[in-house]
Write a protein that holds these residues in place. Sequence first.
Motif, mmCIF file in Angstrom:
data_model
loop_
_atom_site.group_PDB
_atom_site.id
_atom_site.type_symbol
_atom_site.label_atom_id
_atom_site.label_comp_id
_atom_site.label_asym_id
_atom_site.label_seq_id
_atom_site.Cartn_x
_atom_site.Cartn_y
_atom_site.Cartn_z
ATOM 1 N N VAL A 31 0.836 -1.194 0.000
ATOM 2 C CA VAL A 31 0.000 0.000 0.000
ATOM 3 C C VAL A 31 0.875 1.250 0.000
ATOM 4 N N ALA A 32 1.962 1.231 0.780
ATOM 5 C CA ALA A 32 2.885 2.371 0.796
ATOM 6 C C ALA A 32 3.478 2.616 -0.593
ATOM 7 N N ASP A 33 3.796 1.541 -1.321
ATOM 8 C CA ASP A 33 4.285 1.686 -2.696
ATOM 9 C C ASP A 33 3.241 2.377 -3.561
ATOM 10 N N ALA A 34 1.973 1.987 -3.384
ATOM 11 C CA ALA A 34 0.894 2.563 -4.186
ATOM 12 C C ALA A 34 0.695 4.037 -3.865
ATOM 13 N N VAL A 35 0.796 4.408 -2.592
ATOM 14 C CA VAL A 35 0.680 5.815 -2.212
ATOM 15 C C VAL A 35 1.767 6.638 -2.896
ATOM 16 N N ALA A 36 3.012 6.153 -2.853
ATOM 17 C CA ALA A 36 4.121 6.861 -3.498
ATOM 18 C C ALA A 36 3.904 6.950 -5.002
ATOM 19 N N ASP A 37 3.361 5.894 -5.599
ATOM 20 C CA ASP A 37 3.108 5.872 -7.037
ATOM 21 C C ASP A 37 2.038 6.883 -7.420
ATOM 22 N N VAL A 38 0.983 6.996 -6.605
ATOM 23 C CA VAL A 38 -0.081 7.965 -6.884
ATOM 24 C C VAL A 38 0.472 9.386 -6.820
ATOM 25 N N THR A 76 3.266 12.689 6.267
ATOM 26 C CA THR A 76 2.904 11.316 6.603
ATOM 27 C C THR A 76 1.459 11.047 6.210
ATOM 28 N N PRO A 77 1.215 10.234 5.180
ATOM 29 C CA PRO A 77 -0.165 9.869 4.852
ATOM 30 C C PRO A 77 -0.809 9.119 6.019
ATOM 31 N N ARG A 78 -2.042 9.484 6.324
ATOM 32 C CA ARG A 78 -2.771 8.845 7.416
ATOM 33 C C ARG A 78 -3.856 7.941 6.850
ATOM 34 N N SER A 118 -5.625 10.179 4.140
ATOM 35 C CA SER A 118 -5.633 11.629 4.229
ATOM 36 C C SER A 118 -4.188 12.107 4.298
ATOM 37 N N VAL A 119 -3.870 13.160 3.536
ATOM 38 C CA VAL A 119 -2.502 13.678 3.506
ATOM 39 C C VAL A 119 -2.553 15.192 3.656
ATOM 40 N N SER A 120 -1.930 15.713 4.714
ATOM 41 C CA SER A 120 -1.870 17.153 4.949
ATOM 42 C C SER A 120 -0.556 17.702 4.407
ATOM 43 N N ILE A 121 -0.659 18.703 3.524
ATOM 44 C CA ILE A 121 0.530 19.270 2.879
ATOM 45 C C ILE A 121 0.410 20.794 2.856
ATOM 46 N N PRO A 122 1.461 21.517 3.257
ATOM 47 C CA PRO A 122 1.419 22.982 3.150
ATOM 48 C C PRO A 122 1.216 23.417 1.705
ATOM 49 N N GLU A 123 0.556 24.551 1.535
ATOM 50 C CA GLU A 123 0.253 25.040 0.190
ATOM 51 C C GLU A 123 1.513 25.194 -0.651
ATOM 52 N N SER A 124 2.600 25.685 -0.054
ATOM 53 C CA SER A 124 3.827 25.918 -0.815
ATOM 54 C C SER A 124 4.394 24.631 -1.397
ATOM 55 N N ASP A 125 4.151 23.494 -0.739
ATOM 56 C CA ASP A 125 4.667 22.217 -1.218
ATOM 57 C C ASP A 125 3.803 21.617 -2.317
ATOM 58 N N VAL A 157 -4.461 20.457 22.574
ATOM 59 C CA VAL A 157 -4.307 20.357 21.133
ATOM 60 C C VAL A 157 -3.075 21.156 20.746
ATOM 61 N N PRO A 158 -2.114 20.576 20.047
ATOM 62 C CA PRO A 158 -0.912 21.336 19.685
ATOM 63 C C PRO A 158 -1.222 22.425 18.668
ATOM 64 N N PRO A 159 -0.401 23.469 18.626
ATOM 65 C CA PRO A 159 -0.605 24.527 17.639
ATOM 66 C C PRO A 159 -0.382 23.993 16.218
ATOM 67 N N ASP A 160 -1.406 24.138 15.386
ATOM 68 C CA ASP A 160 -1.290 23.737 13.973
ATOM 69 C C ASP A 160 -0.580 22.394 13.832
ATOM 70 N N PRO A 161 -1.161 21.299 14.338
ATOM 71 C CA PRO A 161 -0.456 20.021 14.361
ATOM 72 C C PRO A 161 -0.045 19.485 12.995
ATOM 73 N N ASP A 162 -0.760 19.862 11.933
ATOM 74 C CA ASP A 162 -0.412 19.357 10.606
ATOM 75 C C ASP A 162 0.499 20.287 9.823
ATOM 76 N N GLY A 163 0.896 21.409 10.426
ATOM 77 C CA GLY A 163 1.929 22.252 9.848
ATOM 78 C C GLY A 163 1.540 23.035 8.614
ATOM 79 N N PHE A 164 0.318 23.564 8.566
ATOM 80 C CA PHE A 164 -0.107 24.343 7.408
ATOM 81 C C PHE A 164 0.426 25.776 7.440
#
Length: 233
Positions: free
Chosen positions: A59-66, A80-82, A104-111, A162-169
């Motif tokens: 499954v990890a291979d498939a995530v990277a492939d997508v 880190t995909p959840r 679910s994958v959280s990614i900053p807009e710049s990335d 709850v940590p500040p902005d835990p997913d780093g946006f």
Amino acid sequence: MHRHRSLDAYPRPGVTVDLAVLTVTDATAEPVLRVLVQERTEPDGRVLPGGFLRERATVADAVADVFERKVGITPSVDVTPRLLRVFDDPDRDGRTWAISVAHSVSIPESDLAGAKGELVAVTSDGRLESDGRMLWDHDEIVSAAVQSLRARYEFRHRYSDVPPDPDGFLPEPFTLHQLRKVHEAIVGEEMHKDNFARRMKPQLRPVLRGATPVLSAATRGRPAALYRKATDG
């Protein structure tokens, strides 16, 4: 004598990996929670990035492939995909019997610069802001991803911090106002200013120049103190 059936005698579903790629656009000014949506043909419609699991792949291979083939970016090592859950309604895909291992994958807009697709806003009730449903059960995957994300940012009625902005946006450094607006954009409702500051401040450290707090270069209103997450050292 009991005879064992060959494993080849059992029908097998196709397995897909579908990604709800979440981000917060304009995080420092007018933050909006969005999800990456793509257009496809045959069948025509909007979908999340996804693909079938290839033979002998993980499954990890498939995530990277997508990410490589469908999204067109390579996520940073901090992403880190959840795993959300397996969507396994036998009738979910009219083309074939297929189950989806949704992430679910959280990614900053710049990335996400150069990513294939459109960043569509998410409403307060966890739906896409634009009209029309996506193909298959991808709207349900988006809803599950948003619900999971909001659970990490919502602190009402919870005993643990709850940590500040835990997913780093939100890029650092930031003001408490910017941090609160990002949390509100994700949770989908306003938060009490003082309660939010009281919960967040113990987990933040002020940006200092010598012993003097550094203030934001605000273009509107009064400049405010800048902070970083205390866990960043």
